[in-house]
Design an enzyme around this catalytic site. Structure first.
Site, PDB file in Angstrom:
ATOM      1  N   SER A   2       5.316   9.202  20.157  1.00 32.03           N
ATOM      2  CA  SER A   2       5.912   8.664  18.916  1.00 32.03           C
ATOM      3  C   SER A   2       6.306   7.203  19.083  1.00 32.03           C
ATOM      4  O   SER A   2       6.474   6.478  18.103  1.00 32.03           O
ATOM      5  CB  SER A   2       7.132   9.485  18.492  1.00 32.03           C
ATOM      6  N   ARG A  39      13.707 -10.701  20.286  1.00 34.40           N
ATOM      7  CA  ARG A  39      14.546 -10.208  21.396  1.00 34.40           C
ATOM      8  C   ARG A  39      14.799 -11.263  22.476  1.00 34.40           C
ATOM      9  O   ARG A  39      15.820 -11.243  23.136  1.00 34.40           O
ATOM     10  CB  ARG A  39      13.869  -9.011  22.058  1.00 34.40           C
ATOM     11  N   HIS A  91      11.761   9.902  25.248  1.00 31.62           N
ATOM     12  CA  HIS A  91      11.338   9.193  26.465  1.00 31.62           C
ATOM     13  C   HIS A  91      12.168   9.694  27.643  1.00 31.62           C
ATOM     14  O   HIS A  91      13.384   9.902  27.515  1.00 31.62           O
ATOM     15  CB  HIS A  91      11.582   7.692  26.309  1.00 31.62           C
ATOM     16  N   LYS A 134       9.068  -6.151  29.276  1.00 34.80           N
ATOM     17  CA  LYS A 134      10.188  -6.042  28.332  1.00 34.80           C
ATOM     18  C   LYS A 134      11.404  -5.407  29.004  1.00 34.80           C
ATOM     19  O   LYS A 134      12.529  -5.852  28.841  1.00 34.80           O
ATOM     20  CB  LYS A 134       9.785  -5.200  27.120  1.00 34.80           C
ATOM     21  N   CYS A 167      12.715   0.609  23.033  1.00 37.31           N
ATOM     22  CA  CYS A 167      13.269   1.963  23.174  1.00 37.31           C
ATOM     23  C   CYS A 167      13.521   2.324  24.636  1.00 37.31           C
ATOM     24  O   CYS A 167      14.572   2.863  24.991  1.00 37.31           O
ATOM     25  CB  CYS A 167      12.359   2.982  22.514  1.00 37.31           C
ATOM     26  N   LYS A 218       0.832  -1.224   0.000  1.00 34.02           N
ATOM     27  CA  LYS A 218       0.000   0.000   0.000  1.00 34.02           C
ATOM     28  C   LYS A 218       0.864   1.271   0.000  1.00 34.02           C
ATOM     29  O   LYS A 218       0.450   2.319  -0.451  1.00 34.02           O
ATOM     30  CB  LYS A 218      -0.960   0.010   1.187  1.00 34.02           C
TER      31      LYS A 218
HETATM   32  C1  2RA Z   1       6.313   2.466  22.991  1.00 33.09           C
HETATM   33  N1  2RA Z   1       8.285   1.173  23.569  1.00 33.09           N
HETATM   34  O1  2RA Z   1       6.897   3.443  23.468  1.00 33.09           O
HETATM   35  C2  2RA Z   1       7.010   1.133  22.866  1.00 33.09           C
HETATM   36  C3  2RA Z   1       7.201   0.737  21.421  1.00 33.09           C
HETATM   37  N2  2RA Z   1       8.008   1.660  20.712  1.00 33.09           N
HETATM   38  O2  2RA Z   1       5.139   2.501  22.561  1.00 33.09           O
END
Ligand code: 2RA
Length: 340
Positions: A160, A99, A243, A215, A130, A39
């Protein structure tokens, strides 16, 4: 002579950043191809001053390509990563799919570069979550000095991390609060994210933790040291990129706050901005677009014998995803493929 590089998922937030960072870091590319779903096929993406027209991931033959950076999510990774690996193209995957596979290395180059030599078991290397990546960059040098027993972390994760849809939802909701006629229902997040925070990222597990929190625990143990105890609370906040994490660390041995600060200042991938005055710390809006993991608010935790508190901020699309993947590619080239 350089590498023949594939970017799978080139039109998403992370895929675009992978292309940007490969160009910014002058990665030795002989040839590069941008792949997308059918797409999105034909859409254009930037690679430095070049424009690439995306090709169909489903029809692509990975034979003869050196490495493929994947940012397509677990479902598509499951379908296409084995095909690439079998064709002899080393996969560096940003999804969570591989992972936790004992035969697949999970790598943050500043922390466990030696794991790169395990790639050949399945020709796949996994990129961490992340929120894990930035944290282990800070933990590793302190663990080497004073042996970490336990980590308590609260995250403040930007929208994000949930992709372009997450960013659009924050934008639309914020506008609609000032212009109610433009109201749009919450679809990406479970509750309003504008002017709000949501203590829920990914799915809930039987333990009561969310999978995002799970995680951070499992990945920290795999990357740094399985003996480290980790407990996490992961929160979505109304920030577009970057973050932030409040990290409490308990050590086996005493570590003075000043020594901790000196160690972090000298550690790879880290920028310490830590003054006990107005503005003497980093916030997410200042980290966006940067490569560094920023550390502020370093101080003793006087409630336990050997404790340190610190504040950790990084661009989740860069160190949290695309930059770490490119650093793995650099490590793979330097240590294994040795072209370029
Ligand atoms: C989040 N760590 O921040 C997760 C996936 N990128 O939504």
């Amino acid at each position: 002579m350089g590498y023949r590089v594939v970017i799978a998922g080139a039109t998403g937030n992370v895929g675009r950043e992978m292309l940007n960072i490969l160009a910014e870091r002058h990665f030795p590319v002989d040839e590069i191809v941008a792949l997308a779903s059918r797409k999105s096929m034909g859409s254009e993406v930037s690679f430095g001053d070049k424009t690439l027209k995306t090709k169909d991931l489903d029809a692509f033959d990975f034979t003869g390509w050196d490495m493929a950076l994947f940012a397509v999510g677990s479902e598509a990774t499951k379908k296409y990563a084995p095909k690439a690996a079998k064709a002899g193209c080393v996969v560096i995957d940003n999804s969570s799919l591989y992972r936790y596979d004992a035969d697949i290395p999970l790598i943050v180059p500043e922390v466990n570069p030696q794991a790169i030599h395990d790639y050949s078991k399945k020709n796949i290397i996994a990129n961490p979550n992340c929120s894990t990546a930035q944290m282990v960059v800070a933990l590793k040098p302190l663990h080497d000095r004073a042996t970490i027993k336990r980590v308590v972390v609260s995250t403040y994760q930007s929208v994000s991390g949930a992709g372009k849809d997450g960013m659009d939802e924050l934008w639309d909701q914020t506008k609609s609060i000032y212009n109610p006629t433009d109201d749009k229902p919450a679809t990406k997040f479970t509750k309003q994210i504008a002017f709000n925070v949501i203590p829920h990222i990914d799915v809930f597990m039987d333990s009561g933790d969310t999978k995002e929190e799970w995680k951070m625990v499992v990945e920290t143990k795999k990357i740094v040291d399985p003996k480290i105890k980790v407990t996490a609370t992961c929160v979505r906040v109304p920030v577009f990129v970057g973050h932030a994490e409040s990290i409490n660390i308990e050590f086996e041995d005493h570590l003075d706050e000043n020594e901790a600060r000196d160690i972090l200042r000298e550690s790879p991938g880290i920028m310490v901005i830590d003054k006990r005055e107005d503005g003497g710390y980093v916030t997410p809006v200042e980290c966006a677009g940067d490569f560094a993991t920023f550390i502020s608010r370093i101080r003793q935790d006087s409630t336990i014998d050997n404790g340190i508190n610190l504040w950790c901020v990084s661009d989740n699309l860069r160190k949290g995803a695309a930059l770490n993947a490119v650093q793995i590619a650099e490590l793979l080239g330097r240590e294994v493929l040795k072209k370029g």
